[in-house]
Design an enzyme around this catalytic site. Structure first.
Site, PDB file in Angstrom:
ATOM      1  N   LYS A   1      63.416  -7.371  17.848  1.00 35.42           N
ATOM      2  CA  LYS A   1      62.490  -7.657  17.139  1.00 35.42           C
ATOM      3  C   LYS A   1      61.955  -9.068  18.116  1.00 35.42           C
ATOM      4  O   LYS A   1      61.219 -10.356  17.362  1.00 35.42           O
ATOM      5  CB  LYS A   1      62.118  -8.131  15.640  1.00 35.42           C
ATOM      6  CG  LYS A   1      62.539  -6.755  15.092  1.00 35.42           C
ATOM      7  CD  LYS A   1      61.981  -5.187  15.280  1.00 35.42           C
ATOM      8  CE  LYS A   1      60.241  -5.833  15.536  1.00 35.42           C
ATOM      9  NZ  LYS A   1      59.933  -4.326  16.177  1.00 35.42           N
TER      10      LYS A   1
ATOM     11  N   SER B   1      58.765 -10.566  11.597  1.00 34.42           N
ATOM     12  CA  SER B   1      59.100  -9.295  12.025  1.00 34.42           C
ATOM     13  C   SER B   1      59.493  -8.164  11.882  1.00 34.42           C
ATOM     14  O   SER B   1      58.843  -6.838  11.731  1.00 34.42           O
ATOM     15  CB  SER B   1      59.391  -9.665  13.996  1.00 34.42           C
ATOM     16  OG  SER B   1      59.372  -7.874  14.624  1.00 34.42           O
TER      17      SER B   1
ATOM     18  N   GLU C   1      51.091  -7.407  11.837  1.00 37.46           N
ATOM     19  CA  GLU C   1      50.771  -7.700  10.750  1.00 37.46           C
ATOM     20  C   GLU C   1      51.868  -8.575   9.532  1.00 37.46           C
ATOM     21  O   GLU C   1      52.545  -8.045   9.239  1.00 37.46           O
ATOM     22  CB  GLU C   1      49.507  -7.988  10.158  1.00 37.46           C
ATOM     23  CG  GLU C   1      48.608  -8.293   9.458  1.00 37.46           C
ATOM     24  CD  GLU C   1      47.753  -8.550   8.280  1.00 37.46           C
ATOM     25  OE1 GLU C   1      47.422  -9.184   7.584  1.00 37.46           O
ATOM     26  OE2 GLU C   1      47.318  -7.394   8.535  1.00 37.46           O
TER      27      GLU C   1
HETATM   28  N1  PPS Z   1      53.910  -9.149  26.307  1.00 39.42           N
HETATM   29  C1  PPS Z   1      54.116  -8.958  24.911  1.00 39.42           C
HETATM   30  N2  PPS Z   1      53.447  -7.339  24.967  1.00 39.42           N
HETATM   31  C2  PPS Z   1      53.903  -6.831  23.605  1.00 39.42           C
HETATM   32  N3  PPS Z   1      54.881  -7.613  22.500  1.00 39.42           N
HETATM   33  C3  PPS Z   1      55.353  -8.931  22.502  1.00 39.42           C
HETATM   34  C4  PPS Z   1      55.351  -9.556  24.423  1.00 39.42           C
HETATM   35  N4  PPS Z   1      55.341 -10.273  23.575  1.00 39.42           N
HETATM   36  C5  PPS Z   1      56.713 -10.659  23.134  1.00 39.42           C
HETATM   37  N5  PPS Z   1      55.865  -9.204  22.310  1.00 39.42           N
HETATM   38  C6  PPS Z   1      57.305  -9.716  20.797  1.00 39.42           C
HETATM   39  O1  PPS Z   1      57.912  -8.598  21.032  1.00 39.42           O
HETATM   40  C7  PPS Z   1      58.411  -8.084  19.353  1.00 39.42           C
HETATM   41  C8  PPS Z   1      58.828  -6.902  19.157  1.00 39.42           C
HETATM   42  O2  PPS Z   1      60.341  -7.341  19.755  1.00 39.42           O
HETATM   43  P1  PPS Z   1      61.223  -6.342  20.083  1.00 39.42           P
HETATM   44  O3  PPS Z   1      60.253  -5.607  21.959  1.00 39.42           O
HETATM   45  O4  PPS Z   1      62.402  -6.494  20.588  1.00 39.42           O
HETATM   46  O5  PPS Z   1      61.494  -4.784  19.285  1.00 39.42           O
HETATM   47  S1  PPS Z   1      62.478  -4.248  18.932  1.00 39.42           S
HETATM   48  O6  PPS Z   1      63.437  -4.905  18.831  1.00 39.42           O
HETATM   49  O7  PPS Z   1      62.439  -3.478  21.030  1.00 39.42           O
HETATM   50  O8  PPS Z   1      62.115  -2.985  17.988  1.00 39.42           O
HETATM   51  C9  PPS Z   1      56.684  -8.244  18.841  1.00 39.42           C
HETATM   52  O9  PPS Z   1      56.944  -8.657  17.202  1.00 39.42           O
HETATM   53  P2  PPS Z   1      55.772  -8.935  16.509  1.00 39.42           P
HETATM   54  O10 PPS Z   1      54.794  -7.931  16.746  1.00 39.42           O
HETATM   55  O11 PPS Z   1      55.741  -9.533  15.902  1.00 39.42           O
HETATM   56  O12 PPS Z   1      56.630  -7.147  15.509  1.00 39.42           O
HETATM   57  C10 PPS Z   1      56.101  -8.568  19.570  1.00 39.42           C
HETATM   58  O13 PPS Z   1      55.250  -9.856  19.214  1.00 39.42           O
END
Ligand code: PPS
Length: 329
Positions: A74, A163, A293
């Site tokens: 996350k 998150s 959200e």
């Molecule tokens: N460029 C870009 N595009 C999309 N998402 C982005 C990006 N940069 C950071 N994030 C943030 O990454 C959060 C998800 O983290 P992870 O990919 O580590 O999640 S997971 O553990 O694989 O489920 C996810 O968090 P939340 O939206 O708060 O859930 C995204 O906000």
């Protein structure tokens, strides 16, 4: 007499032909090509390469990873992996392979076969945040490759908690009771404290440093990557000892998504489009799982969280030697 002469002539002709063929193609009928023995290849297997095959694609095969993204979940691990994939010298499997935690019993050849094909010049990077869950998994990684490079990305611990909450609630079936953020935080996680499980970066990083040397580990900031991915990707590129492969025009900001996305107009995008979990039309990570959200946090509970988490942040800053700028702290 004439027949004998013809027969002798034919045998002679065939013999000359066979000798000629042997000289040209060698004893096994394979064209003779000069072979060079190369030193140990990137995944420690001794192999030979035909000099006459010049194209890079010729040696393409699955190779074991030279670097791992091990966390934190996350915190933007998917965006990090997706952005890295656009570097011409990096390949990544599209899924979390979960080898050192869940699939270890399947063996190293199984692990290798999960990797995409790469050339000898490229390096493979795998991401599985689950590797950070236990010291045992980290030890397995060291036994696999004590020189491996590790990438860790962190974000504001309270935002990570939000998150995680949004992620877990999205998995609940319809009609299932949904706890509020505060009561969810106060529930146990496994046998432990849920808040600390998701916010105490110092503890997990301490485990990593007990197994690997500090220069092997690069700790990145999700906030920096969110604001402007290029400098972060360049930092990774330097850390991995790769040539300059990231350029300004690879990432574009999408006001609609509020994130940077891959530039679909970039010459490398079409070739990697199917190898990343990004939308082929806009180059952004899929809606469903990113940018959910976040729950609103009550003022006094936020203060409680800040007071609880702050000392762990300080331990984390001491461990990394970097201070991270987080909106809640
Ligand atoms: N460029 C870009 N595009 C999309 N998402 C982005 C990006 N940069 C950071 N994030 C943030 O990454 C959060 C998800 O983290 P992870 O990919 O580590 O999640 S997971 O553990 O694989 O489920 C996810 O968090 P939340 O939206 O708060 O859930 C995204 O906000």
């Amino acid at each position: 007499m004439l027949t004998v002469k013809i027969l002798t002539g034919c045998v002679g002709l065939v013999a000359v032909l066979l000798i000629g063929l042997w000289l040209l193609y060698g004893p096994y009928g394979v064209p003779k090509i000069e072979e060079t023995s190369l030193p140990l290849s990137s995944d420690n297997h001794f192999y030979t390469r035909h000099k006459s095959i010049s194209s890079d694609n010729a040696g393409k095969r699955p190779r074991l990873p030279k670097a791992l993204i091990i966390g934190f979940s996350k915190c933007g691990t998917l965006a990090l992996r997706t952005f890295l994939t656009i570097h011409p010298d990096i390949v990544c499997p599209i899924y979390e392979i979960n080898y050192f935690n869940e699939n270890y019993h399947k063996g190293i050849e199984w692990y290798r076969n999960q990797m995409p094909s790469s050339t000898a010049k490229q390096i493979t990077i795998e991401k599985t945040p689950g590797y950070l869950r236990s010291l045992e998994y980290l030890r397995r990684i060291r036994a696999f490759d004590s020189e491996i490079k590790l990438l860790v990305i962190v974000r504001d611990p309270i935002v990570r908690l939000q998150s995680q909450y949004a992620h877990e609630l999205s998995k609940l079936p319809d009609g299932f009771e949904r706890p509020g953020f505060e009561s969810w935080c106060n529930e146990e996680h496994g046998n432990g404290d849920r808040i600390l499980h998701f916010t105490n970066y110092a503890y997990k990083l301490g485990l990593v440093y007990s197994v690997f040397s500090k220069p092997q580990v690069l700790v990145l900031s999700e906030e920096d990557m969110e604001k402007n991915p290029l400098p972060v990707m360049r930092e990774v590129e330097t850390f991995l000892g790769l040539r300059r492969g990231f350029t300004d025009d690879m990432f574009v900001y999408s006001p609609k998504r509020g994130f940077y996305c891959l530039n679909v107009k970039h010459q490398l995008f079409p070739s990697i489009a199917q190898k990343v979990k990004a939308n082929r039309q806009n180059g952004c990570l899929y809606y469903k799982t990113k940018g959910r959200e976040h729950p609103v946090i009550d003022k006094s509970f936020r203060r409680t969280l800040q007071t609880l988490i702050r000392p762990y942040n300080e331990l984390f800053f001491n461990l990394t030697g970097k201070r991270f700028k987080w909106e809640n702290f």
